[in-house]
Design a protein around this motif. Structure first.
Motif, PDB file in Angstrom:
ATOM      1  N   ASP A 111       0.789  -1.314  -0.246  1.00  0.00           N
ATOM      2  CA  ASP A 111      -0.170   0.440   0.195  1.00  0.00           C
ATOM      3  C   ASP A 111       0.686   0.779   0.304  1.00  0.00           C
ATOM      4  OD1 ASP A 111      -1.704   1.424  -0.334  1.00  0.00           O
ATOM      5  OD2 ASP A 111      -2.257   0.946   2.239  1.00  0.00           O
ATOM      6  N   ASN A 142      18.203   8.706   1.436  1.00  0.00           N
ATOM      7  CA  ASN A 142      17.103  10.147   1.858  1.00  0.00           C
ATOM      8  C   ASN A 142      17.466  11.211   1.476  1.00  0.00           C
ATOM      9  OD1 ASN A 142      15.201  11.489   2.065  1.00  0.00           O
ATOM     10  ND2 ASN A 142      14.341  10.006   3.353  1.00  0.00           N
ATOM     11  N   ALA A 199      27.214  -0.950   8.021  1.00  0.00           N
ATOM     12  CA  ALA A 199      25.907  -1.023   7.321  1.00  0.00           C
ATOM     13  C   ALA A 199      26.253   0.375   6.498  1.00  0.00           C
ATOM     14  CB  ALA A 199      25.117  -0.582   8.344  1.00  0.00           C
ATOM     15  N   GLY A 212      12.180   3.888  11.032  1.00  0.00           N
ATOM     16  CA  GLY A 212      12.729   5.114   9.892  1.00  0.00           C
ATOM     17  C   GLY A 212      12.174   6.303  10.963  1.00  0.00           C
TER      18      GLY A 212
HETATM   19  N1  ACO Z   1       3.915   4.407   1.150  1.00  0.00           N
HETATM   20  C1  ACO Z   1       3.023   5.720   2.127  1.00  0.00           C
HETATM   21  N2  ACO Z   1       3.234   5.539   3.125  1.00  0.00           N
HETATM   22  C2  ACO Z   1       3.866   4.560   3.940  1.00  0.00           C
HETATM   23  C3  ACO Z   1       5.227   4.252   3.615  1.00  0.00           C
HETATM   24  C4  ACO Z   1       5.036   3.604   2.025  1.00  0.00           C
HETATM   25  N3  ACO Z   1       5.833   2.793   1.582  1.00  0.00           N
HETATM   26  N4  ACO Z   1       6.139   3.714   4.322  1.00  0.00           N
HETATM   27  C5  ACO Z   1       5.611   4.617   5.250  1.00  0.00           C
HETATM   28  N5  ACO Z   1       4.458   4.911   5.367  1.00  0.00           N
HETATM   29  C6  ACO Z   1       3.843   5.516   6.220  1.00  0.00           C
HETATM   30  C7  ACO Z   1       3.964   5.096   7.891  1.00  0.00           C
HETATM   31  O1  ACO Z   1       3.498   3.749   8.077  1.00  0.00           O
HETATM   32  C8  ACO Z   1       3.544   6.134   8.751  1.00  0.00           C
HETATM   33  O2  ACO Z   1       2.025   6.239   8.902  1.00  0.00           O
HETATM   34  P1  ACO Z   1       1.137   6.441  10.062  1.00  0.00           P
HETATM   35  O3  ACO Z   1       1.509   8.329  10.167  1.00  0.00           O
HETATM   36  O4  ACO Z   1      -0.294   6.603   9.730  1.00  0.00           O
HETATM   37  O5  ACO Z   1       1.855   5.482  10.842  1.00  0.00           O
HETATM   38  C9  ACO Z   1       3.920   7.551   7.453  1.00  0.00           C
HETATM   39  O6  ACO Z   1       4.124   6.674   6.560  1.00  0.00           O
HETATM   40  C10 ACO Z   1       4.661   8.230   7.769  1.00  0.00           C
HETATM   41  O7  ACO Z   1       5.732   7.362   8.309  1.00  0.00           O
HETATM   42  P2  ACO Z   1       7.543   7.951   8.612  1.00  0.00           P
HETATM   43  O8  ACO Z   1       7.997   6.843   9.345  1.00  0.00           O
HETATM   44  O9  ACO Z   1       6.604   9.268   9.924  1.00  0.00           O
HETATM   45  O10 ACO Z   1       7.822   8.752   7.026  1.00  0.00           O
HETATM   46  P3  ACO Z   1       9.009   9.086   7.550  1.00  0.00           P
HETATM   47  O11 ACO Z   1       8.932  10.635   6.838  1.00  0.00           O
HETATM   48  O12 ACO Z   1       9.873   9.716   8.187  1.00  0.00           O
HETATM   49  O13 ACO Z   1       9.807   8.810   5.698  1.00  0.00           O
HETATM   50  C11 ACO Z   1      11.530   7.193   6.118  1.00  0.00           C
HETATM   51  C12 ACO Z   1       9.985   7.230   6.041  1.00  0.00           C
HETATM   52  C13 ACO Z   1      11.799   7.380   4.357  1.00  0.00           C
HETATM   53  C14 ACO Z   1      12.077   5.176   6.140  1.00  0.00           C
HETATM   54  C15 ACO Z   1      12.419   8.093   7.127  1.00  0.00           C
HETATM   55  O14 ACO Z   1      12.114   7.826   7.996  1.00  0.00           O
HETATM   56  C16 ACO Z   1      13.849   8.135   6.927  1.00  0.00           C
HETATM   57  O15 ACO Z   1      14.773   7.757   5.648  1.00  0.00           O
HETATM   58  N6  ACO Z   1      14.600   6.986   8.325  1.00  0.00           N
HETATM   59  C17 ACO Z   1      16.395   7.297   7.599  1.00  0.00           C
HETATM   60  C18 ACO Z   1      16.669   6.132   6.473  1.00  0.00           C
HETATM   61  C19 ACO Z   1      18.185   5.852   7.090  1.00  0.00           C
HETATM   62  O16 ACO Z   1      18.780   6.912   7.050  1.00  0.00           O
HETATM   63  N7  ACO Z   1      18.579   4.425   7.389  1.00  0.00           N
HETATM   64  C20 ACO Z   1      19.998   4.262   8.081  1.00  0.00           C
HETATM   65  C21 ACO Z   1      20.697   3.929   6.841  1.00  0.00           C
HETATM   66  S1  ACO Z   1      20.009   1.895   6.169  1.00  0.00           S
HETATM   67  C22 ACO Z   1      20.855   1.115   7.065  1.00  0.00           C
HETATM   68  O17 ACO Z   1      22.253   1.723   7.535  1.00  0.00           O
HETATM   69  C23 ACO Z   1      21.209  -0.442   6.556  1.00  0.00           C
END
Ligand code: ACO
Length: 332
Positions: A31, A259, A114, A221
């Motif tokens: 979704d 991101n 990572a 996230g």
């Molecule tokens: N499509 C639609 N809606 C979604 C999706 C999706 N793919 N994914 C999450 N949502 C929803 C969530 O369920 C949430 O809904 P809710 O408010 O009803 O609970 C809403 O969207 C907002 O979610 P957030 O988590 O607040 O979204 P955010 O703006 O924070 O973006 C993201 C999410 C992109 C994952 C972001 O938090 C991010 O980039 N985090 C950091 C990632 C990172 O740097 N990781 C480190 C490296 S990874 C590694 O080391 C392996």
């Protein structure tokens, strides 16, 4: 003891699998929407390695590096492989890549940090060069993220892709060139919000761990975003200040591609306009240890990164791990 050599990047290579998973594809399996993904992350598409593992991608990137730099595989002394998706727990993926790429005289090992893996491996590889012990060191970042992504979890599945990329390090007596400085950090408290819980010694694989989907990436996230946006910007500014640089001195910020909003915030804090930030997240998503060398390779091959350019590399990832490096580009 005063340094005699710096480690210069004298070759680059990359491999991205052909199969593309675009945002429209994800609309059909979870979704989500293209608009949500592009506005929250900057990602349009990512690659999928259908046949083969991290070592196959790593070996292809290394072969590309050897071919384009005119390097004999038997001249490589050491290969350091950054990955969180090793082919197996052991042997190390570095051993497999060395075998597949014909590095008959090299030793090597894997390093797990990572999304900061490439920076940690670059700093480590550079020390072997600076010590004078080794002349040709390959640092390769390779991650088949699709092997640990749950394609029913919309929070994570849209973020990651598969790719590998590598650099060759050789000594230079020009101490104003090559890797000048790195500042790296870890904080194990971050393991609570970004991890893969099962399959290790804490929680060996069992029917229960499989049923609970504990062999996939777990990420809170929002929690990671908050720390990443501050951590990456803080360390990037720290590396500028440690080296008496301002944003104006930097030809390119080369950030980890997790991101676009984290990247923009880092560039802004450093006073670097978006035209001087390497971006390919739209094509590949987050390929973990491969993102930074992929950017270096593509921007160099496009003629955008040039000899003498001052680059700041910056990353944040699972662990937590984070850091920044100051690299002066050595390749013509
Ligand atoms: N499509 C639609 N809606 C979604 C999706 C999706 N793919 N994914 C999450 N949502 C929803 C969530 O369920 C949430 O809904 P809710 O408010 O009803 O609970 C809403 O969207 C907002 O979610 P957030 O988590 O607040 O979204 P955010 O703006 O924070 O973006 C993201 C999410 C992109 C994952 C972001 O938090 C991010 O980039 N985090 C950091 C990632 C990172 O740097 N990781 C480190 C490296 S990874 C590694 O080391 C392996």
């Amino acid at each position: 003891m005063a340094k005699k050599f710096n480690a210069a990047v004298t070759g680059v290579g990359m491999f991205a699998p052909e199969k593309i998973l675009d945002n429209e594809y994800f609309e059909t399996i979870v979704d989500t929407s293209h608009e949500w993904i592009i506005s929250r992350t900057g990602i349009k598409e990512r690659r999928l390695m259908e046949n083969g593992a991290s070592s196959d991608m790593g070996a292809k990137a290394v072969k590309d590096l050897l071919k384009t730099s005119g390097t004999n595989p038997e001249d490589i002394d050491l290969i350091i492989c950054a990955t969180v998706t090793p082919d197996m727990f052991f042997p190390a993926t570095a051993c497999l890549i060395a075998h597949k790429a014909g590095l008959k005289n090299a030793w090597g090992y894997d390093l797990s940090a990572a999304c900061s893996g490439f920076l940690f491996a670059l700093e480590t590889g550079a020390k072997f060069i600076e010590s004078g012990s080794y002349k040709k060191v390959i640092v390769v970042g390779t991650d088949k993220m699709s092997s640990i992504v749950d394609y029913t979890d919309r929070n994570t599945c849209i973020l990651f892709g598969d790719a590998a990329s590598a650099v060759l390090l050789e000594p230079t007596e020009d101490l104003n060139s090559g890797l000048i400085d790195s500042k790296l950090y870890v904080d194990g408290k971050g393991s609570e919000v970004l991890n893969m819980k099962a399959g290790g010694s804490a929680l060996p694989a069992s029917h229960e761990t499989i049923d609970k989907k504990l062999h996939y990436i777990y990420q809170d996230g929002k929690a990671v975003f908050k720390v990443a946006v501050k951590g990456m910007a803080d360390v990037a500014v720290e590396i500028l200040e440690r080296n008496n640089l301002t944003g104006d001195d930097v030809a390119w910020l080369v950030p980890h591609q997790a991101n676009l909003r984290i990247i923009d915030a880092t560039a802004q804090r450093m006073g670097i306009p978006s035209e001087r930030v390497t971006i390919n997240i739209q094509k590949y998503g987050n390929t973990t240890a491969a993102t930074i060398p992929l950017c270096l390779t593509e921007y160099y091959r496009d003629g955008k990164i040039k000899k003498g350019d001052k680059l700041v590399l910056a990353a944040f990832g699972g662990g937590f791990t984070w850091g920044a490096s100051y690299l002066v580009w050595s390749l013509d």
